[in-house]
Design a protein around this motif. Structure first.
Motif, mmCIF file in Angstrom:
data_model
loop_
_atom_site.group_PDB
_atom_site.id
_atom_site.type_symbol
_atom_site.label_atom_id
_atom_site.label_comp_id
_atom_site.label_asym_id
_atom_site.label_seq_id
_atom_site.Cartn_x
_atom_site.Cartn_y
_atom_site.Cartn_z
ATOM 1 N N GLU A 109 0.811 -1.218 0.000
ATOM 2 C CA GLU A 109 0.000 0.000 0.000
ATOM 3 C C GLU A 109 0.841 1.262 0.000
ATOM 4 O O GLU A 109 0.513 2.230 -0.686
ATOM 5 C CB GLU A 109 -0.945 -0.001 1.201
ATOM 6 C CG GLU A 109 -2.038 -1.077 1.114
ATOM 7 C CD GLU A 109 -3.078 -0.946 2.195
ATOM 8 O OE1 GLU A 109 -2.774 -0.310 3.239
ATOM 9 O OE2 GLU A 109 -4.191 -1.480 2.013
ATOM 10 N N SER A 110 1.915 1.275 0.769
ATOM 11 C CA SER A 110 2.701 2.502 0.863
ATOM 12 C C SER A 110 4.096 2.200 1.375
ATOM 13 O O SER A 110 4.364 1.106 1.896
ATOM 14 C CB SER A 110 2.020 3.508 1.806
ATOM 15 O OG SER A 110 1.964 2.997 3.128
ATOM 16 N N ARG A 112 7.325 4.505 3.428
ATOM 17 C CA ARG A 112 7.716 5.772 4.033
ATOM 18 C C ARG A 112 9.158 5.687 4.520
ATOM 19 O O ARG A 112 9.541 4.709 5.162
ATOM 20 C CB ARG A 112 6.782 6.125 5.197
ATOM 21 C CG ARG A 112 7.127 7.437 5.909
ATOM 22 C CD ARG A 112 6.157 7.712 7.040
ATOM 23 N NE ARG A 112 4.825 8.021 6.530
ATOM 24 C CZ ARG A 112 4.418 9.245 6.203
ATOM 25 N NH1 ARG A 112 5.253 10.280 6.339
ATOM 26 N NH2 ARG A 112 3.206 9.449 5.750
ATOM 27 N N GLU A 357 1.790 4.570 -2.749
ATOM 28 C CA GLU A 357 2.158 5.844 -2.122
ATOM 29 C C GLU A 357 3.588 5.738 -1.597
ATOM 30 O O GLU A 357 3.931 4.789 -0.887
ATOM 31 C CB GLU A 357 1.207 6.163 -0.970
ATOM 32 C CG GLU A 357 1.513 7.509 -0.313
ATOM 33 C CD GLU A 357 0.596 7.817 0.850
ATOM 34 O OE1 GLU A 357 -0.094 8.853 0.800
ATOM 35 O OE2 GLU A 357 0.571 7.018 1.804
ATOM 36 N N ASN A 365 5.740 13.636 -0.729
ATOM 37 C CA ASN A 365 4.902 12.622 -1.368
ATOM 38 C C ASN A 365 5.241 12.585 -2.853
ATOM 39 O O ASN A 365 5.080 13.581 -3.566
ATOM 40 C CB ASN A 365 3.421 12.960 -1.156
ATOM 41 C CG ASN A 365 2.495 11.924 -1.732
ATOM 42 O OD1 ASN A 365 2.489 11.672 -2.930
ATOM 43 N ND2 ASN A 365 1.679 11.324 -0.881
#
Length: 497
Positions: A109-110, A112, A357, A365
């Motif tokens: 999903e993402s 970071r 993401e 981002n």
């Protein structure tokens, strides 16, 4: 670095298509074995696993459409079937022991960047989080299916099939079928459906350039020769590589100088259309109103002929809405159908750049940054504020018509970059803003002489163009130049620490 900040993986690759497999092979060459490949599907192969519609074949000669370091002597023909390409992916993965690193049915999903730990925190659907030193996204350019926004499409009571989710048990025999789309997928599928459907209505928004497909079958004798004497197959590849490279480097990238070559290619398509279709009005409706090459041209010997069959109908007036039993056309007529086939391709820009993401340093981002500034990536893989991150499906990454040329230079860049990071005993790399800006300016300048900038492409609706109208999908250089740059780019272009 403290134990709690140690990475669970040295590297994490998102995507188990040819890009992910190539990245994995390169990691192994670099003696990096502690890595994982995550893929949302239940097998490897990427687009060649997802797509298995009837008639699927590669539209680049398979002598060229393969890893340069891994020629395959077993191709059955020059333009091999999708099943053979998928088999090739599996064979390469087995040879280089890639499968054991893959986790299937895993949706990312993402991701970071954790500045304190100098790690990427990757979140999966379901809540699990993985940590990795290096993050590589190999999600491909054709990974997010596009569903058309047509009024009433959810009300249709018959069968709906998207070409990226083909029902292998489906038979068109005796059925009234409508297919929306006339891109590369439809060019392969339409002649197959035309053979069995009672009625086939083709909904065309944008006509496509189609040239004859010069396909040959490789005999068993030829396969044995390729296996015993790999140089024989490499000789054929040298020919197909040169032809495709010449097409891109002259008529497309240097369009201002070699415009006559585009005209010659368009003339070939016109002659093919004339030889296949005698009805002038039908030929005119199937004739593109943009320059050859603005969107990916296709190869087929059966596409135009399909429209001469009495059960095949071209609908180019547009769709008003869909009802339970058919399609109401823009001219008020109605086409009653049993099956609706969506050959509407992929959503490259809105859903694919990026496919997940990605949040870098200082909370940047990636998707928002691209859309607020411009789509950009140094050497087609790196962005400032995104340390230890390589995106293999980025702006200015794709080399012309052959994905494997793209993978070739990207693997070389990985080799040079990771080797230098290891040599310095460093833990992070990040492209500098200056190098990124310099590269973007250069790509913009090179595109100024290209077909995509100065050609008549306004009506092509090509996925080469981003939502701002820039042709930033493609890298406007030759393969040789891309490989050279990946092999000797200045280390000062990266901050390695």
């Amino acid at each position: 670095m403290t134990a709690e900040h140690s990475a669970a993986f040295d590297a994490l690759i998102v995507g188990a298509g040819f890009g992910g497999i190539g990245a994995a092979i390169q990691l192994k060459r670099l003696k990096i074995e502690n890595f994982v490949i995550l893929d949302r599907e239940d097998d490897l192969g990427g687009t060649w696993h997802v797509n298995h519609y009837p008639g699927l074949a590669v539209d680049v000669p398979t002598t060229t459409y393969s890893y340069f370091f891994e020629p395959n002597p077993n191709w059955s023909r020059l333009f091999s079937t999708g099943a053979e390409i998928k088999q090739y992916a599996g064979d390469v993965a087995d040879k280089y022991d890639v499968r054991r690193h893959i986790r299937y049915n895993t949706v990312v999903e993402s991701a970071r960047w954790d500045e304190d730990a100098k790690l990427w925190r990757v979140t999966l659907a379901g809540g699990e989080t993985l940590s990795t030193r290096y993050l590589i996204t190999a999600t491909g350019f054709l990974s997010q299916p596009k569903v058309p926004d047509i009024a009433g499409i959810d009300d249709f009571a018959g069968k709906v099939i998207h070409t990226t989710d083909w029902d292998d048990n489906y038979r068109a025999d005796g059925k009234r079928v409508a297919i929306i789309g006339t891109g590369a997928t439809a060019v392969q599928l339409i002649p197959v459906l035309a053979k069995s459907a009672a009625e086939l209505t083709v909904y065309q928004r944008t006509a496509i350039w189609v040239v004859p497909k010069i396909d040959i079958r490789f005999s068993e004798r030829a396969k044995r020769l390729f296996a015993r004497v790999p140089l024989a197959q490499r000789a054929i590849r040298a020919v197909t590589d040169t032809i495709y490279e010449a097409m891109i480097s002259t008529a497309v990238i240097r369009h201002r100088t070699f415009r006559r070559l585009n005209i010659a290619a368009a003339d070939l398509a016109k002659m093919h259309r004339f030889a296949s279709i005698r009805d002038k009005e039908l030929r005119d409706r199937l004739t593109p109103d943009y320059d050859f090459g603005c969107k990916r041209p296709t190869f087929s010997n059966g596409y135009y002929r399909a429209f001469t069959k009495p059960n095949v109908h071209l609908q180019s007036e547009g769709i008003d809405h869909v009802q339970a039993d058919g399609i109401v056309n823009s001219d008020g007529t109605k086409t009653e159908i049993d099956t609706l086939v969506l050959a509407t391709g992929f959503d490259l820009w809105e859903a694919n750049f990026p496919a997940i993401e990605v949040i870098g340093r200082q909370g940047r981002n990636l998707g928002k940054w691209w859309r607020d500034t411009r789509f950009q990536a140094y050497q087609g893989v790196s962005m400032p504020y995104f340390p230890n991150f390589l995106s293999l499906a980025s702006p200015y990454a794709f080399l012309g018509l052959n994905f494997f040329n793209t993978m070739e230079y990207q693997m070389r860049l990985m080799d040079r970059l990771f080797t230098e990071v290891k040599r310095r005993g460093a833990t992070t790399f990040e492209v500098t803003e200056e190098a990124n800006a310099r590269y973007l300016d250069r790509m913009t300048e090179l595109l100024g002489d290209s077909l995509w900038t100065i050609g008549n492409c306004a009506t092509s609706r090509s996925y080469y163009y981003n939502p701002s109208g820039e042709p930033s999908l493609l890298r406007p250089t030759s393969t040789k130049e891309a490989v050279r740059e990946a092999s000797d780019f200045p280390f000062s272009d990266y901050q390695i620490s």
